[in-house]
Design a protein around this motif. Sequence first.
Motif, PDB file in Angstrom:
ATOM      1  N   HIS A 169       0.851  -1.184   0.000  1.00 18.54           N
ATOM      2  CA  HIS A 169       0.000   0.000   0.000  1.00 18.54           C
ATOM      3  C   HIS A 169       0.895   1.245   0.000  1.00 18.54           C
ATOM      4  CE1 HIS A 169      -3.241   2.646   1.895  1.00 18.54           C
ATOM      5  NE2 HIS A 169      -3.638   2.339   0.685  1.00 18.54           N
TER       6      HIS A 169
ATOM      7  N   ASP B 165      -4.636   5.361   4.145  1.00 16.33           N
ATOM      8  CA  ASP B 165      -6.079   5.532   3.910  1.00 16.33           C
ATOM      9  C   ASP B 165      -6.742   6.053   5.169  1.00 16.33           C
ATOM     10  OD1 ASP B 165      -5.823   4.518   1.380  1.00 16.33           O
ATOM     11  OD2 ASP B 165      -6.757   2.586   1.818  1.00 16.33           O
TER      12      ASP B 165
ATOM     13  N   HIS C 111     -13.058   7.123   1.127  1.00 18.18           N
ATOM     14  CA  HIS C 111     -11.892   7.336   1.983  1.00 18.18           C
ATOM     15  C   HIS C 111     -10.916   8.231   1.246  1.00 18.18           C
ATOM     16  CE1 HIS C 111     -10.321   4.038  -0.561  1.00 18.18           C
ATOM     17  NE2 HIS C 111      -9.105   4.480  -0.251  1.00 18.18           N
TER      18      HIS C 111
ATOM     19  N   HIS D  60      -7.074   8.491   0.229  1.00 18.12           N
ATOM     20  CA  HIS D  60      -5.745   7.873   0.131  1.00 18.12           C
ATOM     21  C   HIS D  60      -4.769   9.012  -0.123  1.00 18.12           C
ATOM     22  CE1 HIS D  60      -2.714   4.829  -1.514  1.00 18.12           C
ATOM     23  NE2 HIS D  60      -2.236   5.994  -1.943  1.00 18.12           N
TER      24      HIS D  60
END
Length: 278
Positions: free
Chosen positions: A173, A177, A254, A256
């Motif tokens: 990732h 987030d 959300h 990011h």
Amino acid sequence: MNARRRFAAGLLALPLLPRAARAGGDPFALAGSFEQGGIARGQLPPGATALRLDGQPIDSATDGRFLIAFDRDAAPVARLEAMRADGMALSETLSIAARSWNLSRLDRLPKVPVPSAEFAARRPAELARIVAARARQTGAQGWRGAFAWPATGRISTLFGSQRIYAGEPGAYHSGIDIALPTGAPVRAPADGVVILAASAPFTLEGNLLMLDHGMGLSSAFLHLSRIDVREGEAVRQGQVIGAVGATGRATGPHLHWGLMWRGARLDPLLVAGAMPAR
Ligand SMILES: [Zn+2]
């Protein structure tokens, strides 16, 4: 107060005890997070030139300030070098602490969906726009100061998290987030210049906004429901630049937030510090 908190508070002038051993003294007056995903700032001594990190030339400002950062997978040792005005070499060996990432192991390989013809047709142009945006140099000065959170909320996925499928690591990732409802404001974490404002959603990133903070440091905000600024516009820290959404490949609304320095992916938690209580 640990190094990370002191950095977040913007008290950069305070002498820092090195978090990890450094060889060669501290000719560059470095302060920051000497760990994978971290960032540090320093000062080139008067008259010194030819700053290099692991052999790669590093820009410094006219006042000698500079920024270096350490990728998520940075090696345990980095070497910073410069030439003094009198021809003497300056160098400092940095120990970069390894992190333990949030890894989840799954027994079997994922069923990889066959990319649609539409995705295959659109993706190269999207990637080209992202690469071109990162190559833009705007002279933004946000890199000099402390960063603030673009939005606060529950962190739903940490930077660096990774799934291992039957021993095969998937992509990690690349940002952090923050779970927030659609429409929640997103603020500039530092001064910057808009280098990409894609309001026609990208296949993965959705509505994508990128800011250059100068010296090779940039932010990306993904999945936005709305973008409030235009490419080329200068923004100030704290200015509302868009709103949270679920555009692109997102299972729910959300934010990011990704941070990059010259190809190194950085942990927003190390750059902005612990998230303030809401
Ligand atoms: Zn994410």
